[in-house]
Every structure is written in C-alpha cells, then in structure tokens.
Design a protein around this motif. Structure first.
Motif, PDB file in Angstrom:
ATOM      1  N   PRO A 129       2.470   9.327  -3.593  1.00 36.18           N
ATOM      2  CA  PRO A 129       1.479  10.716  -3.471  1.00 36.18           C
ATOM      3  C   PRO A 129       0.217  10.587  -3.815  1.00 36.18           C
ATOM      4  CG  PRO A 129       2.904  10.712  -4.970  1.00 36.18           C
ATOM      5  CD  PRO A 129       2.836   9.538  -4.580  1.00 36.18           C
ATOM      6  N   GLN A 130      -0.817   9.577  -4.345  1.00 33.46           N
ATOM      7  CA  GLN A 130      -1.821   9.044  -3.917  1.00 33.46           C
ATOM      8  C   GLN A 130      -2.521   8.899  -2.165  1.00 33.46           C
ATOM      9  OE1 GLN A 130      -4.107  10.089  -6.506  1.00 33.46           O
ATOM     10  NE2 GLN A 130      -2.204   9.710  -8.045  1.00 33.46           N
ATOM     11  N   ILE A 131      -1.927   8.156  -1.109  1.00 35.74           N
ATOM     12  CA  ILE A 131      -2.100   7.695  -0.182  1.00 35.74           C
ATOM     13  C   ILE A 131      -2.447   9.168   0.110  1.00 35.74           C
ATOM     14  CG2 ILE A 131      -0.687   6.765   1.683  1.00 35.74           C
ATOM     15  CD1 ILE A 131      -2.484   5.210   0.417  1.00 35.74           C
ATOM     16  N   VAL A 132      -1.394  10.533   0.730  1.00 27.80           N
ATOM     17  CA  VAL A 132      -1.102  11.501   0.609  1.00 27.80           C
ATOM     18  C   VAL A 132      -2.347  11.375   0.075  1.00 27.80           C
ATOM     19  CG1 VAL A 132      -0.138  13.835   0.715  1.00 27.80           C
ATOM     20  CG2 VAL A 132       1.057  11.827   0.966  1.00 27.80           C
ATOM     21  N   LEU A 133      -3.431  11.877  -0.680  1.00 27.69           N
ATOM     22  CA  LEU A 133      -4.627  12.307  -1.690  1.00 27.69           C
ATOM     23  C   LEU A 133      -5.750  11.603  -0.553  1.00 27.69           C
ATOM     24  CD1 LEU A 133      -6.657  14.107  -3.477  1.00 27.69           C
ATOM     25  CD2 LEU A 133      -6.351  11.927  -5.247  1.00 27.69           C
ATOM     26  N   TRP A 134      -5.929  10.212   0.114  1.00 27.84           N
ATOM     27  CA  TRP A 134      -6.260   9.062   0.166  1.00 27.84           C
ATOM     28  C   TRP A 134      -6.727  10.152   1.973  1.00 27.84           C
ATOM     29  CZ3 TRP A 134      -7.385   6.298   4.240  1.00 27.84           C
ATOM     30  CH2 TRP A 134      -8.134   4.923   4.836  1.00 27.84           C
ATOM     31  N   ASN A 135      -5.219  10.476   2.147  1.00 26.87           N
ATOM     32  CA  ASN A 135      -5.345  10.569   4.408  1.00 26.87           C
ATOM     33  C   ASN A 135      -6.111  12.154   4.067  1.00 26.87           C
ATOM     34  OD1 ASN A 135      -4.462   8.369   4.704  1.00 26.87           O
ATOM     35  ND2 ASN A 135      -2.101   9.589   4.759  1.00 26.87           N
ATOM     36  N   LEU A 136      -5.626  12.959   2.823  1.00 33.67           N
ATOM     37  CA  LEU A 136      -6.511  14.092   3.099  1.00 33.67           C
ATOM     38  C   LEU A 136      -7.739  14.386   2.513  1.00 33.67           C
ATOM     39  CD1 LEU A 136      -3.899  15.914   0.476  1.00 33.67           C
ATOM     40  CD2 LEU A 136      -4.211  16.706   2.834  1.00 33.67           C
ATOM     41  N   PHE A 137      -8.594  13.073   1.870  1.00 33.66           N
ATOM     42  CA  PHE A 137      -9.831  12.796   2.597  1.00 33.66           C
ATOM     43  C   PHE A 137     -10.789  12.488   3.286  1.00 33.66           C
ATOM     44  CE2 PHE A 137     -13.372   9.417   1.552  1.00 33.66           C
ATOM     45  CZ  PHE A 137     -14.602  10.337   0.677  1.00 33.66           C
ATOM     46  N   GLN A 138      -9.537  11.225   4.340  1.00 32.72           N
ATOM     47  CA  GLN A 138      -9.945  11.421   5.428  1.00 32.72           C
ATOM     48  C   GLN A 138      -9.844  12.647   6.145  1.00 32.72           C
ATOM     49  OE1 GLN A 138     -11.102   8.132   5.543  1.00 32.72           O
ATOM     50  NE2 GLN A 138     -10.359   8.095   3.853  1.00 32.72           N
ATOM     51  N   LEU A 139      -9.342  12.839   6.333  1.00 34.20           N
ATOM     52  CA  LEU A 139      -9.380  14.590   7.273  1.00 34.20           C
ATOM     53  C   LEU A 139     -10.561  15.464   6.846  1.00 34.20           C
ATOM     54  CD1 LEU A 139      -7.571  16.699   8.898  1.00 34.20           C
ATOM     55  CD2 LEU A 139      -6.479  17.587   7.039  1.00 34.20           C
ATOM     56  N   ARG A 164       0.707  -1.108   0.343  1.00 36.03           N
ATOM     57  CA  ARG A 164      -0.008  -0.188  -0.251  1.00 36.03           C
ATOM     58  C   ARG A 164       0.572   1.349   0.251  1.00 36.03           C
ATOM     59  NH1 ARG A 164      -4.830   1.498   1.410  1.00 36.03           N
ATOM     60  NH2 ARG A 164      -5.059   4.008   2.635  1.00 36.03           N
ATOM     61  N   TYR A 165       2.229   1.630   1.187  1.00 35.75           N
ATOM     62  CA  TYR A 165       2.811   2.280   1.170  1.00 35.75           C
ATOM     63  C   TYR A 165       4.072   2.761   0.038  1.00 35.75           C
ATOM     64  CZ  TYR A 165      -0.626   3.269   4.737  1.00 35.75           C
ATOM     65  OH  TYR A 165      -1.748   2.666   5.602  1.00 35.75           O
ATOM     66  N   ARG A 166       4.115   1.649  -1.560  1.00 38.60           N
ATOM     67  CA  ARG A 166       5.102   1.626  -1.899  1.00 38.60           C
ATOM     68  C   ARG A 166       6.067   3.317  -2.827  1.00 38.60           C
ATOM     69  NH1 ARG A 166       0.611   0.187  -4.691  1.00 38.60           N
ATOM     70  NH2 ARG A 166      -0.052   0.868  -6.044  1.00 38.60           N
ATOM     71  N   TYR A 167       6.380   3.655  -2.935  1.00 34.79           N
ATOM     72  CA  TYR A 167       7.470   4.306  -3.620  1.00 34.79           C
ATOM     73  C   TYR A 167       6.773   5.011  -3.809  1.00 34.79           C
ATOM     74  CZ  TYR A 167       9.955   7.680  -6.391  1.00 34.79           C
ATOM     75  OH  TYR A 167      10.366   9.026  -6.320  1.00 34.79           O
ATOM     76  N   GLY A 168       6.246   4.593  -5.384  1.00 33.66           N
ATOM     77  CA  GLY A 168       5.457   4.949  -6.391  1.00 33.66           C
ATOM     78  C   GLY A 168       4.261   5.411  -5.904  1.00 33.66           C
TER      79      GLY A 168
END
Length: 512
Positions: free
Chosen positions: A303-313, A296-300
């Motif tokens: 940036p999308q995981i940060v977006l997913w986290n912003l969605f939760q915020l 899930r937290y692979r290098y590539g």
C-alpha cells in the motif's frame, strides 16, 4: 488511440529513443508453428466472439501474430518508469504489441499480444515470452478477476512453436524453453510511466495531449480537460489504486515488481511477472529474486509503494496544474483513507460488521501471531469462519490445518493463541449475526482457492512435458474461488514441503 495520439514518425522497427510520440507502429513476429492451448470463454463472449470463432484458423493466426486484422495497424506503446525507486528513462512495450481496439456492449477493449516479437522499446531483449511465464500470466489474470480484484484480463494462451533462450534465475545458466504468446485484454494499457516519460523530457505538449485523451476516453465524467479536471484525474486514479491494493492485501497477492511502469492508470492489476501468493502469512515476503535484498515490494509494503508511485504520477502531472497543494492533499487523503480501508478489510475477513475501538489491537496481535507461528493465510481465514463464538476453547482443531508446524503450537505460544481467540469470541459476542450467517459473509471475502505458486508450477511442469490438462483444471477451479467445490479439496492445502525452496514456487525472477 492511434487516431488521437501522436505516432512515432519512424516506421523502421529498430531499438531507439522515441520522442514526442505515444506509440510506434510495429508488426508482430510470425511464429514458427503456433498452437492454441486455451481460451477464456468469458472473454470470448465479452469481445462479441463465439465458440466457433475461437476454434477457427483465423483466431489462431490473429492472436499469435501470424495474421493482422483487416484495417488495423498494430503498435507498441511508449512509456518510462521508476524501477525499484530509480528513474529508468524510456521503457515501453518491449514484448507487447497492441493489435487493435474494439467496442462491444458499450465497452471498449484493447487487445494486446505479449511475446510476439521485438519493438523499438525492446532494448537488448528479443520481445518474446516463454510458456512458463505465459501460463502464470494467463491463469492469474482470470483468477484475480474471479476473486474480485481489479485486473487486466486474458483471452488466449498459445505456443509459438519456437524455442526461446532464457536465463531463469540470472545465474549464467541460460537454456531454451518453449515460446508462448498470451493475448491480454483491458480497456486501456496506459500506465503511470506513460505520463512520466513526457514530463521527464519536458515535453509538455505531448503530456497534455495524452492526459486530455485519457480524460476524454476513460474519465469523461470529469468534464472537459482543464486544471481542475487534471487534479480530479489524479484523485480518481488514487482512489482506484487504493481499492486495487487493498484487494491484493485481502487475498494475499504479492505483485513482486510494483514499478511505476507496472501501475495501470485505471487501477487494474497489470503485468503479472514475479508475483506470488502468501503461503505462510509474512509481511516481509516478496517473490522477486531481484528484490530479495531490499524487499522493497514485500507484501506489507504494497500500500505504501502504491502511494509512492502516486507521488511520481503527481509530479508528472504537475506541469499541467502548476499548483502543488491540491496534489499534496490527494496524497495525504490516500494515506488517511488507507488506514480506514485496511481496517475495514480486516474486519470483513474476521466477520466483524460493527465498529469497535478494540479492533485495531485485535488485528495487530493476530498478525503478529500468524507470522510467529508460520500460518497459512488462506486456510486460516477460511477455516476461522467455522469457529462457534460460544465454543472458542475448541479453537485449535478449527485452524490446526493452517499451521505449517502444528506441533510447535504449545506452551506459551498456545496460551497466547488461546488468549487471542478468547478476545475474538468476546468481540464476536457484540455482533448481531449468528454463526451461520457470519460464516456466509466471511466466506465471501476469504477465498478457499487461490493460485498458489506450487499449483502454477505443477501446471508449468506438466506443460513442459506436453500435457496441458492441468491448465484447464486450474482455470475452472479458480473461476469459483469462494465456493466449496466438493472433490477439489486437494487444492485447499498448504504448500508442500518440496515447494518451500523450489524455483518457481518460493522465489521467481522477472525472466519471461
């Protein structure tokens, strides 16, 4: 913080669910025989302290939890979080204790001990940390700062004098390790999860209190707290978070566990656990053993995981805003700005200042080639600056040291690399900068030295034997990651083969 936010009314330090409170008062555990290993001169100065202060007995005792500063009341913060995509409920500072907040030179700093004992949020853990993970956090915090990456900082690293039991790889083989304590420093340690916990519990009152506090103290330029300010708060956090993750991609840093409780509200890299640095360029690599299966937290994907986290915020802030459209707009803008920011970052790594429609394809082909040939990211981009655009036929000697198996660069693969360098040279011909100036500009964004996993492990191995000189050597080296530093070239090298599958070098766990 403690003067403006609601405190846990229960003073007993027992593990529990903490309701309608942003923190719990808790005292650090006194270490058995503390010993200071290293301090950061920069952070000593930033806090208004002197060299004499840092070598005093009081310094040692305060920053290992043996002594509490006068007129202060240490505390642990309450927060929740999504871990690996799932809501985990209350988490909190399970092994971190905030000592105090200070102001110096118009800057506010929160001082936090990591590894100083249990708190109400420790769950089944002991609240302690080991030397292994503490060295990694201490060195990386300061290394990231000098790379230009937004980050929390580190003030000191100390042995606790106690033994701590840990199962490094979670394989049923626990062993005792040296205990250690890191003093972490940041303007604030608030995380996305700090807001999520109250929203998830339907505690709108405490959520509003915390968001209002955050705006007044860290985003005061947004004006008085209001629905408009709450929306702009999310937008600013999104901008800062995007800047942070683009820097991660630029230098090849992989966080390893980008849960929402590990996302700073100030856009700082926080919680250095199972992080790693790309050796061979690989979009699919993660250093975290827990994430090995799903990556899930692979290098590539960062940036999308940060977006997913912003969605939760955004979901957490929604009860205060009660409108979805402005929040959705911010998330959409992040995605649009991400593409542009990534392209600009890659252009800078390639020494391209002018915009050209061919750049996207040039970058995509390069990334595929680098992964196909197992190419060291740091060495490749650093040495690429030495290429003379009029002599692209000599590309192989320029970047040869970046290939883990240079003997494999032959036949069809070598032809494809030649074609890429030919296209790259043609693209460089459109630029105004000469070779020398381009090299200067490229070397500003492509570091020569990063905290490679094996380097940190060497320092850990030496420290386990009671030798701490390598910590200082790496600390000094990484303060100037973009400089040539003659005599230090041994650290500008590919990962040794012995480190390819070694624990601590190729894969790490969350164990600390």
């Amino acid at each position: 913080m403690t003067k403006e936010l609601p405190a846990d009314p229960i003073k007993e330090n027992v593990r529990r669910q903490v309701k309608e409170s942003c923190f719990s008062y808790v005292k650090p555990k006194k270490p058995g025989n503390p010993f200071l290993l290293h301090t950061s001169p920069e952070m000593i100065g930033a806090l208004g302290l002197s060299d004499a202060d840092s070598s005093s007995k009081d310094f040692l005792e305060v920053f290992t939890g043996s002594q509490i500063l006068p007129k202060t009341n240490p505390y642990a913060m309450c927060y929740g979080g999504h871990q690996f995509g799932n809501w985990a409920g209350q988490l909190g500072d399970g092994r971190a204790i905030n000592l105090a907040e200070i102001e110096h030179d118009d800057k506010r700093w929160a001082l936090q001990l990591k590894g100083a004992g249990e708190t109400p949020y420790s769950r089944s853990a002991d609240g302690l940390a080991v030397l292994r993970s503490s060295i990694r956090e201490y060195l990386c915090s300061e290394a990231m700062h000098h790379l230009g990456v937004p980050t929390t900082r580190a003030l000191s690293l100390a042995l606790s004098g106690d033994q701590v039991l840990r199962d490094v790889m979670y394989d049923g083989n626990p062993a005792y390790e040296k205990g250690a304590i890191v003093t972490r420093v940041a303007p604030s340690f608030l995380r996305f999860g700090s807001y999520e916990i109250f929203s998830a519990r339907g505690d709108k009152k405490t959520l509003k209190t915390l968001v209002d506090y955050t705006i007044r103290n860290h985003y005061s330029h947004l004006g008085k707290p209001s629905k408009k300010a709450y929306v702009n708060f999310l937008k600013e956090v999104a901008i800062k978070s995007l800047k942070m993750v683009i820097h991660w991609q630029r230098v090849g840093f992989v966080h390893g566990v980008i849960n929402t409780d590990n996302m700073s509200i100030l856009g700082l890299t926080i919680d250095y656990g199972p992080y790693g640095w790309l050796e061979g360029y690989d979009h699919g690599w993660t250093p975290n053993t827990t994430d090995r299966a799903n990556k899930r937290y692979r290098y590539g994907a960062q940036p999308q995981i940060v977006l997913w986290n912003l969605f939760q915020l955004a979901n957490a802030l929604y009860p205060l805003i009660e409108q979805a459209e402005p929040l959705e707009t911010i998330l959409k803008e992040y995605q649009e700005e991400l593409d542009a920011a990534h392209l600009a970052m890659m252009r800078s790594k390639l020494g391209l200042q002018l915009e050209n429609n061919s750049d996207i394809m040039l970058i995509e082909v390069l990334e595929k080639m680098m992964q196909r040939s197992e190419t060291d990211m740091t060495i490749f981009f650093r040495n690429l600056a030495n290429l003379e655009k009029g002599a692209y036929e000599n590309w192989f000697p320029v970047v040869k040291k970046a290939f883990y198996r240079p003997e494999e660069i032959r036949d069809r693969i070598k032809e494809e690399w030649f074609d890429w360098f030919k296209n790259y040279a043609e693209r460089l011909s459109l630029e105004k900068l000469g070779d020398n100036q381009r090299k200067i500009e490229m070397n500003k964004v492509n570091p020569k030295y990063v905290l490679r996993n094996y380097m940190a492990q060497l320092a850990i191995d030496e420290a386990d034997k009671g030798s701490y000189g390598l910590i200082e050597e790496l600390f000094v080296l990484l303060k100037k990651p973009y400089d040539e530093q003659p005599g230090k070239e041994k650290w500008f090298a590919k990962r040794p083969e012995w480190a390819r599958h070694k624990v601590g070098c190729s894969m790490l766990s969350c164990s600390s």
